[in-house]
Design an enzyme around this catalytic site. Sequence first.
Site: not given
Ligand code: HH2
Length: 384
Positions: A329, A363
Amino acid sequence: MSQLTGAEAYRSAVDSLVQAGCSRAEAELRAGRALSAHVRLVGSVPAELQAKARREGLEVWQAATETHIAGSVLQLRSWLNRWPQAADSGIAAAIAAELGGGWRYEAPVTWSRGVPPGWGQRPVIMGILNVTPDSFSDGGSYSDLQKAVERGRTMVDEGAGIIDVGGESTRPGAAPVSAAEEAERVVPVIRELSKHIAVPISIDTYKPEVAEAALAAGAAIINDIKGLRDPEMVALAARTGVPVIVMHIQGEPRTMQRQPTYREVVVEVMDWLAAACARARAGGVQGSQIILDPGIGFGKTTAHNLELLRRLADLRVYGYPVLVGASRKSVIGNVLGLPVDQRLEGTAATVAAAVYARADIIRVHDVQAMRRVLDMTVAMLYGP
Ligand code: HH2
């Protein structure tokens, strides 16, 4: 219980903070972090309880006929919150009474559709599977069904205990996706992947229609980045009884990074999560379904994210399991001055810190590397 020292100082600190204008929760948090307590118990304490106390970071030692347990009041309360036998033994209730109440044991998570391997013994890795064209770090990589299923299976082989499938990017500025399109992306992947892996799949969505379709296709956990804000999501969670990840967010994904402001980020995130849980429980969700997440990067500046990572253990005091996701992030990019494809070491630092903070689920995108970081950190912390 033979003796508890430190409780009086703690109670009077809480009272004076409340008089100074803090809410009770904030006062308990501040005093609980700052002050220590020492319990002396006659006789020996079961080995399993001692291990639980050590996992919370408490010191435990045996001297003559007594068992000693010492640490911050916050750690002590966190331990009491995870002690199911406490109500029977009466010891926990006695300690809690001395600490001014606040003990409440939450039943452990009911994994109605499969338990992640290692649950309760060590933190579980949640592997990220974004079937989106535009996610911030891996957008477009797994939008093909076969590739996505393969990636999910590989992450399980590498040590993921949960696979988190998402069909809409929540990065600031990402284009919104309709529920129908999001479901079209995730449902085939979940249906196929669940035939090949034994670990639970979570559905990363804030839309109840998508969550419902995903659960029907084989998902086992709802991961709601809007913290069960939608009453229909609460109703779905209550009806299905699956575990739900309640994540904190300030604002809306598209605009959340414009100007996040907090008076005191940890306290506000905790109060917000407590209110979200109370709403969910009033809507029929059981305490044994809830997992909390501070939502790293969701309506927070770099300083807010760092503060939340530093004080992650505070969240455990509610008694619910805690999930954290800082993988790749922007907080890492901002500290190290590195683009998204060079954040592996920074992510590793957050994983090690999360293990030390006793997070229950971590995660990540890079499962193999982070599994090694986790194994090494667990070995240092709990022994080989
Ligand atoms: N972060 C993201 C998405 N979902 N869910 C939880 N519970 N906690 C988090 O910190 C979290 C989440 C964002 O990361 P990512 O899925 O890699 O990116 P994007 O939202 O661009 O798909």
